[in-house]
Design a protein around this motif. Structure first.
Motif, PDB file in Angstrom:
ATOM      1  N   ALA A  78       0.841  -1.201   0.000  1.00 15.78           N
ATOM      2  CA  ALA A  78       0.000   0.000   0.000  1.00 15.78           C
ATOM      3  C   ALA A  78       0.876   1.251   0.000  1.00 15.78           C
ATOM      4  CB  ALA A  78      -0.930  -0.004   1.211  1.00 15.78           C
ATOM      5  N   GLU A  79       1.920   1.239   0.785  1.00 15.82           N
ATOM      6  CA  GLU A  79       2.833   2.386   0.816  1.00 15.82           C
ATOM      7  C   GLU A  79       3.510   2.573  -0.538  1.00 15.82           C
ATOM      8  OE1 GLU A  79       5.436   1.611   4.111  1.00 15.82           O
ATOM      9  OE2 GLU A  79       3.899   2.151   5.588  1.00 15.82           O
ATOM     10  N   GLN A  80       3.853   1.471  -1.182  1.00 16.95           N
ATOM     11  CA  GLN A  80       4.469   1.543  -2.507  1.00 16.95           C
ATOM     12  C   GLN A  80       3.490   2.123  -3.527  1.00 16.95           C
ATOM     13  OE1 GLN A  80       7.698   0.861  -3.337  1.00 16.95           O
ATOM     14  NE2 GLN A  80       7.171   1.709  -5.343  1.00 16.95           N
ATOM     15  N   ILE A  81       2.238   1.709  -3.453  1.00 20.13           N
ATOM     16  CA  ILE A  81       1.213   2.224  -4.372  1.00 20.13           C
ATOM     17  C   ILE A  81       1.026   3.724  -4.160  1.00 20.13           C
ATOM     18  CG2 ILE A  81      -1.265   2.170  -4.915  1.00 20.13           C
ATOM     19  CD1 ILE A  81      -1.135  -0.884  -4.412  1.00 20.13           C
ATOM     20  N   VAL A  82       0.979   4.136  -2.899  1.00 18.36           N
ATOM     21  CA  VAL A  82       0.809   5.552  -2.590  1.00 18.36           C
ATOM     22  C   VAL A  82       2.029   6.334  -3.102  1.00 18.36           C
ATOM     23  CG1 VAL A  82       0.711   7.257  -0.715  1.00 18.36           C
ATOM     24  CG2 VAL A  82      -0.744   5.219  -0.656  1.00 18.36           C
ATOM     25  N   ALA A  85       1.834   6.632  -6.837  1.00 17.83           N
ATOM     26  CA  ALA A  85       0.771   7.587  -7.212  1.00 17.83           C
ATOM     27  C   ALA A  85       1.274   9.006  -7.028  1.00 17.83           C
ATOM     28  CB  ALA A  85      -0.482   7.336  -6.402  1.00 17.83           C
ATOM     29  N   ARG A  86       2.010   9.275  -5.986  1.00 18.13           N
ATOM     30  CA  ARG A  86       2.519  10.625  -5.731  1.00 18.13           C
ATOM     31  C   ARG A  86       3.538  11.031  -6.792  1.00 18.13           C
ATOM     32  NH1 ARG A  86       2.934  10.214   0.734  1.00 18.13           N
ATOM     33  NH2 ARG A  86       0.783  10.790   1.133  1.00 18.13           N
ATOM     34  N   THR A  87       4.332  10.088  -7.247  1.00 15.98           N
ATOM     35  CA  THR A  87       5.320  10.429  -8.270  1.00 15.98           C
ATOM     36  C   THR A  87       4.661  10.677  -9.626  1.00 15.98           C
ATOM     37  OG1 THR A  87       5.756   8.112  -8.765  1.00 15.98           O
ATOM     38  CG2 THR A  87       7.205   9.193  -7.169  1.00 15.98           C
TER      39      THR A  87
END
Length: 90
Positions: A78-82, A85-87
């Motif tokens: 989940a942290e990787q997905i977030v 998404a931010r990048t």
């Protein structure tokens, strides 16, 4: 009469007494074997219960470990997905 009847009667009584005593002896042996078998069954059941309890405890610990590992992986994903998404946001 005493010469012919009594000896045969006494022999029949003695034979019957011996048969009854043999039957009682066999019954006592059978009772002892039954008690021994019941003790063996009780011992086997106790061992099986102990083994089952050990298996359940081990399984419980393994499931807790697997759940914790899955939660950790899910959180990291989940942290990787977030982060991805931010990048991608301008």
């Amino acid at each position: 009469m005493g010469k012919f009847v009594y000896p045969a009667l006494v022999k029949a009584i003695d034979d019957r007494r011996a048969a009854i005593e043999a039957g009682l002896s066999e019954a006592k042996e059978a009772q002892a074997a039954l008690e021994q078998a019941e003790a063996k069954v009780a011992e086997m059941l106790a061992t099986a219960r102990t083994e089952a309890d050990d298996i359940l405890a081990r399984t419980h610990q393994e499931s807790i470990s697997m759940i914790a590992e899955a939660e950790t992986k899910a959180k990291a994903r989940a942290e990787q997905i977030v982060a991805d998404a931010r990048t991608q946001l301008p």
